[in-house]
Design a protein around this motif. Structure first.
Motif, PDB file in Angstrom:
ATOM      1  N   UNK A 153       4.304   3.563   3.881  1.00 47.06           N
ATOM      2  CA  UNK A 153       3.116   4.418   3.982  1.00 47.06           C
ATOM      3  C   UNK A 153       1.847   3.644   3.633  1.00 47.06           C
ATOM      4  N   UNK A 154       1.882   2.904   2.507  1.00 49.61           N
ATOM      5  CA  UNK A 154       0.672   2.207   2.058  1.00 49.61           C
ATOM      6  C   UNK A 154       0.178   1.166   3.057  1.00 49.61           C
ATOM      7  N   UNK A 155       1.049   0.230   3.541  1.00 46.03           N
ATOM      8  CA  UNK A 155       0.530  -0.753   4.506  1.00 46.03           C
ATOM      9  C   UNK A 155       0.073  -0.120   5.813  1.00 46.03           C
ATOM     10  N   UNK A 156       0.777   0.920   6.287  1.00 46.13           N
ATOM     11  CA  UNK A 156       0.347   1.585   7.517  1.00 46.13           C
ATOM     12  C   UNK A 156      -0.992   2.288   7.320  1.00 46.13           C
ATOM     13  N   UNK A 157      -1.165   2.921   6.172  1.00 44.73           N
ATOM     14  CA  UNK A 157      -2.436   3.601   5.891  1.00 44.73           C
ATOM     15  C   UNK A 157      -3.584   2.601   5.820  1.00 44.73           C
ATOM     16  N   UNK A 158      -3.342   1.457   5.195  1.00 45.90           N
ATOM     17  CA  UNK A 158      -4.373   0.421   5.109  1.00 45.90           C
ATOM     18  C   UNK A 158      -4.700  -0.145   6.489  1.00 45.90           C
ATOM     19  N   UNK A 159      -3.685  -0.311   7.336  1.00 43.96           N
ATOM     20  CA  UNK A 159      -3.921  -0.814   8.688  1.00 43.96           C
ATOM     21  C   UNK A 159      -4.722   0.189   9.509  1.00 43.96           C
ATOM     22  N   UNK A 160      -4.431   1.480   9.329  1.00 41.81           N
ATOM     23  CA  UNK A 160      -5.193   2.508  10.037  1.00 41.81           C
ATOM     24  C   UNK A 160      -6.657   2.476   9.613  1.00 41.81           C
ATOM     25  N   UNK A 161      -6.897   2.333   8.308  1.00 42.65           N
ATOM     26  CA  UNK A 161      -8.273   2.271   7.817  1.00 42.65           C
ATOM     27  C   UNK A 161      -8.980   1.013   8.319  1.00 42.65           C
ATOM     28  N   UNK A 162      -8.251  -0.113   8.356  1.00 40.03           N
ATOM     29  CA  UNK A 162      -8.823  -1.347   8.891  1.00 40.03           C
ATOM     30  C   UNK A 162      -9.167  -1.173  10.369  1.00 40.03           C
TER      31      UNK A 162
END
Length: 219
Positions: free
Chosen positions: A131-140
């Motif tokens: 969840x965390x890396x995917x959420x960060x990638x979405x924000x990026x």
């Protein structure tokens, strides 16, 4: 910034940056083809194959340099898709649509990333490791796509906004603006170096990006 932080930042930003800049260029070529110019298709540039689009400086060195310097976001560009405006059905009018295709694509990608972020945070908490890396990638992805959308709409050739302005302005004014294009890149670099773009479009980029992120995540 230590090496681990740099590697982590690149791992989060690499895919969003590549998708944003490649789809931006593919959109130009695809719309040009629909409006009569198949140059991009003939040269094999309407493809998601990154090898066809990578510019060593704009796609690799600039994002890598920004990551090493600890920039809050990464930026880059791909090799421009070739468009022969003389082949377009209506060159002056169709130039506008071809130029708009890139920024509009980035805006749509930012909206799609916002929707994906909303879906990601609904995943079961047991999947926290993804969840965390995917959420960060979405924000990026939201940030880089808003950067490309807003930056490219600046009315200065050879940016998309400059081509749009040339297409909209009456003949004499359009011709005067188009004469800037050979010097456009140097002007852009100078304005970036002087911090003009950062102070002008920076608040627009970050404001719109954080507004989209704030629709999903509390700020």
């Amino acid at each position: 910034m230590d090496i681990d932080a740099i590697i982590q930042k690149i791992s989060i930003w690499a895919l969003p940056v590549l998708l944003a800049i490649i789809l931006h260029e593919v959109a130009h070529g695809w719309v040009a083809e629909k409006l009569g110019d198949n140059t991009a298709r003939w040269m094999g540039r309407i493809t998601l194959n990154p090898i066809k689009h990578i510019d060593p400086f704009g796609t690799i060195l600039i994002p890598l340099g920004l990551a090493i310097m600890g920039s809050p976001f990464l930026f880059g560009y791909a090799k421009p898709v070739p468009v022969d405006f003389r082949k377009l059905n209506n060159p002056k009018r169709d130039m506008i649509w071809v130029a708009l295709a890139g920024p509009v694509t980035n805006l749509l990608l930012a909206l799609a990333s916002t929707l994906l972020l909303a879906l990601v945070i609904q995943l079961p908490t047991a999947l926290f490791w993804i969840i965390e890396p995917l959420a960060l990638m979405c924000q990026a992805s939201i940030i880089i796509n808003m950067v490309l959308c807003i930056f490219n709409l600046i009315p200065l050739p050879p940016l998309d906004g400059g081509r749009i302005a040339v297409g909209l302005l009456p003949g004499p004014l359009a011709w005067q603006l188009s004469r800037i294009e050979p010097y456009g890149f140097m002007i852009i670099v100078a304005l970036l170096f002087l911090g003009v773009f950062q102070s002008v479009i920076g608040p627009m980029v970050m404001g719109s990006s954080y507004w989209l992120i704030g629709l999903v995540l509390p700020v």
